[in-house]
Each structure stands twice: as structure tokens, then as C-alpha cells.
Design a protein around this motif. Sequence first.
Motif, mmCIF file in Angstrom:
data_model
loop_
_atom_site.group_PDB
_atom_site.id
_atom_site.type_symbol
_atom_site.label_atom_id
_atom_site.label_comp_id
_atom_site.label_asym_id
_atom_site.label_seq_id
_atom_site.Cartn_x
_atom_site.Cartn_y
_atom_site.Cartn_z
ATOM 1 N N SER A 105 0.842 -1.201 0.000
ATOM 2 C CA SER A 105 0.000 0.000 0.000
ATOM 3 C C SER A 105 0.880 1.255 0.000
ATOM 4 C CB SER A 105 -0.940 0.016 1.215
ATOM 5 O OG SER A 105 -0.206 0.016 2.422
ATOM 6 N N ALA B 137 -1.697 7.829 -1.954
ATOM 7 C CA ALA B 137 -1.998 8.266 -3.316
ATOM 8 C C ALA B 137 -1.970 9.786 -3.414
ATOM 9 C CB ALA B 137 -3.367 7.734 -3.743
ATOM 10 N N ILE C 60 -3.920 3.593 -1.640
ATOM 11 C CA ILE C 60 -4.190 2.566 -2.630
ATOM 12 C C ILE C 60 -3.412 1.315 -2.234
ATOM 13 C CG2 ILE C 60 -2.343 3.364 -4.185
ATOM 14 C CD1 ILE C 60 -4.195 2.483 -6.513
ATOM 15 N N TYR D 149 -9.079 0.984 -2.856
ATOM 16 C CA TYR D 149 -8.834 2.395 -2.581
ATOM 17 C C TYR D 149 -9.606 2.818 -1.331
ATOM 18 C CZ TYR D 149 -9.037 7.481 -2.845
ATOM 19 O OH TYR D 149 -8.957 8.805 -2.537
ATOM 20 N N LEU E 9 -10.498 7.232 -7.239
ATOM 21 C CA LEU E 9 -9.189 7.075 -7.870
ATOM 22 C C LEU E 9 -9.235 5.912 -8.853
ATOM 23 C CD1 LEU E 9 -6.135 7.830 -7.979
ATOM 24 C CD2 LEU E 9 -5.781 6.103 -6.205
ATOM 25 N N PRO F 167 -7.160 3.127 -10.778
ATOM 26 C CA PRO F 167 -5.851 2.493 -10.594
ATOM 27 C C PRO F 167 -4.849 2.830 -11.684
ATOM 28 C CG PRO F 167 -7.603 0.946 -10.072
ATOM 29 C CD PRO F 167 -8.260 2.153 -10.656
ATOM 30 N N GLU G 261 -2.491 5.679 -11.079
ATOM 31 C CA GLU G 261 -1.556 5.641 -9.959
ATOM 32 C C GLU G 261 -0.572 4.486 -10.029
ATOM 33 O OE1 GLU G 261 -0.216 7.315 -6.227
ATOM 34 O OE2 GLU G 261 -1.428 8.016 -7.906
#
Length: 297
Positions: A171, A174, A180, A217, A223, A225, A228
Motif C-alpha cells: 500500500s 496516493a 491505494i 482504494y 481514484l 488504478p 496511480e
Amino acid sequence: MAQQRGRSPGYDWEDMSGPSEPDALELPDRRLDPWSEENGASTLGDSGSAGVGVSDGAGFGAPRFEYPAEEEAERTSRKMPPWSLVVIVALLVITLLAAVSLMVSGVLHLTEEDPAPAGAPPAPSAASTPSEGSGQQQSRPGVVTDADGAELRDGTGAYEDPALIGEHTFSWRAWTDGTISVRGLEVDLDATLPGADGTDVVQDGYRLVAVTYEVRYDGPGQLAPVEELWLTGETDRASVRDIAAGLVPDPMREVPPLEAGESAEFHSVFVVPDADLEGFRLGVETYSGEPLYYATR
């Protein structure tokens, strides 16, 4: 008595007075100035044109020519209008400004950074930027937790000590200030493509590796994926990119934006040389976070 020759009789030769000589005949003076008005012709000097002939009273001699003084010629010459100087100065100023603008534009173009690739998350915040004079990029460290959710601080997840598929979770913080998380669920070192009916479609000497991930998330907003995460496969000699898009129905880019508490599964696909399969690792990182690794064996 013979008459004396040359003498007229009765002529008194002694009287020598005789008749007086006639007066001289006065003839008109033809030496008058041919250019004067008295002879019926106007003088060229009255024409007002430059360089004309005028009589000097010397009779029929050649006419005398006179020219205007230099001061008069200069006064009659063409002069530059006063506003032309203003126009010239304005053109010079405009040219100078255009040159400076081009130079500034060129400098800005050379110094600006290359844009991030399509789908990449925004640039890292000031908290994750390198400190002044460090000379290298500072990334946010990732967190590794075990199956019970306990955080591991023993170096698990590093390239030299990769985490285990199905046991450890990675993890990162973010760019949304949320979190995330990625967990490796399964890895297939001898995978086949869907729709290939089990037929190996890669060339000899290579292996198709498929990985199943779960992403989650937690945080404000939502968000995606793909904005990121960055997924790779790495060996001691090379880095292999994810080619799942177009080969499987659920690559990471197809995962919709996640809101707080939502999760989704997706697949990654790598083509790996058989000789590198033994030390093959799965790399996971974020745009501003440090990479973490899973072992494949």
C-alpha cells in the motif's frame, strides 16, 4: 592761243575754298542689344528660369548665364517628413520585442519538463519531491502488511527479499491523500491466452506469465488504478512490461475509478525468457512511491 590743259576757262584756281563738303549721313546704330526690349525682343533674364542668358550690354557678344546660389538649391531639395523618424523608431522597437519574445519562448521550451505519459497520475506533491541538493528523486515508501494486516518492517517486499503472492499486501499514499493497496492473488508461469484453446502462442524459448491482482482504494473522492499504479516484471538482466491490454478482457486500464472502500480484480501478462524465469519478480509501484516486489516461485 592754246588753252591750258586741265583748267576750265573762267575758273578761278586761286580761289580754293570751293563748295563745302556735305554733312555726314547719320546711319542707325546697329550695335543695339538684340536681347533688349527696345529691339522688340524680351530678355531671357526675365524668364525666371535657372541658368538663363542675359545681356551684359556688350553688343552681339555671347549671352551671359547665371545660376541660383547653393543655399537656394538646398532649400528646394526634397526633405524627409518629420513623422518618418517616428515610424522608423517604432519598427525597430517592434523588431526588438519580437526577437526577445522568440528567445524567451525558446528558453522556456528547453527548460520545461517532458509531459507525463497518457493515463499517468499527476506530479507528486511537495512532500514527496527531493530535497534541495539531494541530487536524486525521493519517493514515498510503500507499506507491506501480512495476511493479518500487521505492518512488516523487516525489509519484506524489497527486490532482494520479495513478498509472497497471496500473503502480503502493498500500500502507498496516493496523490488524492488516500491510500491505494495492491495484493497479488495468483501467478501462472505457464499461462495461455483466453480463446487460444490451451495452445501456446509465444515462440520457443519464452514463457507467458499471467498474474491476478486485487486493488483497493480508501480515501476522499475516487481514484482510477491506471492513474496511480505501474506494473512491471523484472529479472537480473531486464525489465518486462505488462502487455495485458488487448490480450485479456480485464487489464488494469479497464478498472473503473474506485471510491472509498471499493476494490476490483485485474490481470497482468508478461512474456519472459525461459532462462530468466527462475529469478523473475513482479514489481508494483505508484507514480510517486517506491517499488515493491513479489516472488513468482
